[in-house]
Design a protein around this motif. Sequence first.
Motif: not given
Lengths: 195, 88
Positions: B17, B78-84
Amino acid sequence: MFSLSQRIQTLSNQALTFACFIFVFVIATSWLQLIQQHAFMTPSSIDNIKTSINLRTSRYYGSMNGKPKENSKILFDLNTDLSPLFNWNTKQVFVYLTGEYEGQLRPQTKSEVTYWDKIITKGDNAKLQLKNVRSKYAVWDLEEVFVGRELTFKLKWNIQPWIGPLIYGEANGNKTITITSGKPANVKNEKKSSA
Amino acid sequence: MSEILQELGRKLVFPIDFRSQKNTERYQQLILIAGAILASLIGFFAQSLLYLVVTYGLAIVVAMVVVLPAYPAYTREKLDWVKPKISM
């Protein structure tokens, strides 16, 4: 530093970079040690030089068209202590005894010939006390006559380091001797008396 | 064959990370600098190039152990990806 291959690359790159700095440090400190131990002013004494001339008719000893060539050999004493040349960066030292002389037909030409040499690999063996040693190499000149030349004998050395450039130098204490036509039989007598 | 190699390459990435990327770089630099200085000093005072090389080699090994593997501590964030937003 994201992936394993990137980490390997940056680490090996940085390790090599610092290794270069270490090399420079080693070269610089060993050079300073040489200066501090007065390595470039090492005294030496070349004494008791006895010259002899041997006429050779072999092509391997400079003879041309069957004309005999004067081959010069010497016996000499050598006293010197080369231990200042040894420090942590010295792999081995090459010591050689040379004679310098000018041409007889062309005085502006200078020649330098090696009579004897030795490789010293340990500082413990750096103290040379040689008595009545025979030269290793037979020396002849391009010109016909070698008798009567004035040779300046010098002890030169060459340090081969582990890291860094070769270092050349010569010991203090020259000796100038005129080559005489001593018979090789002389040499044998000397050897008997020394044995 | 090339597919197998690509597969293998994808498995050998071992990502860590962002915070650990910064930290490992700093550790690596510290360990190598300290190792180089220590190796120079030990070698000089022992007057032995062998000691110098061994000490610096050890420093490199330590740096490799610290930096290279993707330890669980290095992969915690962990990376927090934007939720679709569009629902399908």
